[in-house]
Scaffold this motif. Structure first.
Motif, PDB file in Angstrom:
ATOM      1  N   ARG A  23      15.501  -0.757 -19.907  1.00  0.00           N
ATOM      2  CA  ARG A  23      16.694   0.383 -19.950  1.00  0.00           C
ATOM      3  C   ARG A  23      16.312   1.908 -19.300  1.00  0.00           C
ATOM      4  O   ARG A  23      17.701   2.532 -18.476  1.00  0.00           O
ATOM      5  CB  ARG A  23      17.022   0.650 -20.940  1.00  0.00           C
ATOM      6  N   GLU A  43      25.145  -0.367 -24.864  1.00  0.00           N
ATOM      7  CA  GLU A  43      25.020  -1.858 -24.769  1.00  0.00           C
ATOM      8  C   GLU A  43      26.634  -1.581 -25.601  1.00  0.00           C
ATOM      9  O   GLU A  43      27.232  -3.306 -25.696  1.00  0.00           O
ATOM     10  CB  GLU A  43      24.151  -2.006 -25.845  1.00  0.00           C
ATOM     11  N   GLY A  53      25.666  -7.247 -21.804  1.00  0.00           N
ATOM     12  CA  GLY A  53      25.185  -6.354 -22.568  1.00  0.00           C
ATOM     13  C   GLY A  53      24.567  -5.853 -21.205  1.00  0.00           C
ATOM     14  O   GLY A  53      25.537  -5.597 -20.373  1.00  0.00           O
ATOM     15  N   ASP A  94      16.966  -4.705 -23.935  1.00  0.00           N
ATOM     16  CA  ASP A  94      16.540  -3.555 -24.792  1.00  0.00           C
ATOM     17  C   ASP A  94      14.748  -3.714 -24.946  1.00  0.00           C
ATOM     18  O   ASP A  94      14.690  -4.219 -25.921  1.00  0.00           O
ATOM     19  CB  ASP A  94      17.200  -3.034 -25.845  1.00  0.00           C
TER      20      ASP A  94
END
Lengths: 145, 149
Positions: A23, A43, A53, A94
């Motif tokens: 990320r 998100e 997502g 994530d």
């Protein structure tokens, strides 16, 4: 050493590369490129617009994939044309606070065509993430000496 | 709001100049995980015959997307940026982009096609120096997703 036109054959592999994506990489790309669309870093926003997502910028994947070609060519300016279609999103999970990648992009390059008059090679890239081809018709034309 | 079909054929003149800086080339190169020394080391770039740091092959997207912003932000366009998905992209380089270039982009809307409740929009940016030397042509298609797409 830069490759020379004469030593190339259609179908020859120029190499492959595996790219870890987090990320944080997407935030970095957003800042560097100026593309702050929140689907690439938030998100809840991404799912609110019916995406599975947070997804990588298509341009991140395109830009990272061509590095295999830039390095093979030695001079990145030898890449005179580069195109792709974005067929599947690269979902980046994530993994903040760990050393894990949120996605892995695998790139392979093959000589797809040679043009003797222009002394160019078309490098066809196969770009896969999560078991799916994420780019299609990903082709870089390289000017050779 | 739906996409305005009259966008096709529209063009937006070159707006502000984009100054290509060394640190921006390094930052962008790092962001696409490039290692090629020609993006980072001026001497390495000069050894390849360039006047300064060379931009990565997709660097022109910064200039092209600034030009695209004129269209996306045009209240007449009807484009909801949060529903935009990038469908395809092409860069044709007429010469390398190097640090110190001062670039402008003229945007052309080459196609608008209805797709379900959304639309596919194809744009082209003609990137040149302020002095008018052709540097790159970029083409891009975006899909503006309709509801439920």
């Amino acid at each position: 050493m830069s490759p020379t036109f004469e030593e190339l054959k259609v179908g020859q592999e120029i190499g492959n590369r595996s790219i870890d994506v987090t990320r944080q990489d997407l935030v970095k790309y957003a800042g560097a490129s100026g593309d702050f669309n929140p689907i690439h870093w938030n998100e809840s926003f991404a799912t609110s617009v019916e995406l599975p997502g947070v997804i990588a910028h298509g341009m991140f994947t395109m830009g990272a994939a061509v590095q295999l070609v830039s390095d093979w060519a030695v001079d990145p300016a030898a890449v005179v044309d580069y195109q792709t279609r974005f067929t599947k999103p690269v979902l980046v999970t994530d993994t903040t606070g760990t050393h894990e990648a949120g996605a892995v992009i695998d790139v392979t390059g093959v000589v797809g065509a040679l043009d003797a008059d222009a002394r160019t090679a078309r490098i066809d890239l196969t770009v896969v993430a999560g078991g799916q081809k994420v780019l299609m018709k990903s082709q870089a034309v390289v000017k050779l000496s | 709001m739906s996409i305005n079909p009259d966008l096709q054929g529209r063009s937006y003149p070159a707006a502000e100049v984009y100054d290509v800086g060394r640190e921006k080339i390094r930052e962008f190169a790092t962001a696409v995980k490039a290692n090629n020394p020609a993006h980072f080391d001026v001497e390495a770039a000069k050894a390849l015959g360039h006047s300064d740091l060379v931009a990565p092959p997709t660097f022109a997207i910064i200039v092209a997307q600034r030009a695209d912003a004129q269209l996306v932000q045009d209240p007449e366009s009807g484009i909801d940026f949060s529903r935009v998905v990038h469908a395809d992209q092409r860069f044709t380089h007429h010469r390398a982009i190097v640090a110190g270039d001062r670039l402008v982009a003229e945007l052309h809307v080459d196609g608008v096609r209805a797709m379900g409740g959304g639309a596919m929009i194809t744009t082209r940016s003609e990137i040149s120096t302020e002095a008018g030397e052709k540097v790159a042509t970029t083409t891009s298609s975006i899909l503006v997703r309709g509801e439920g797409q």
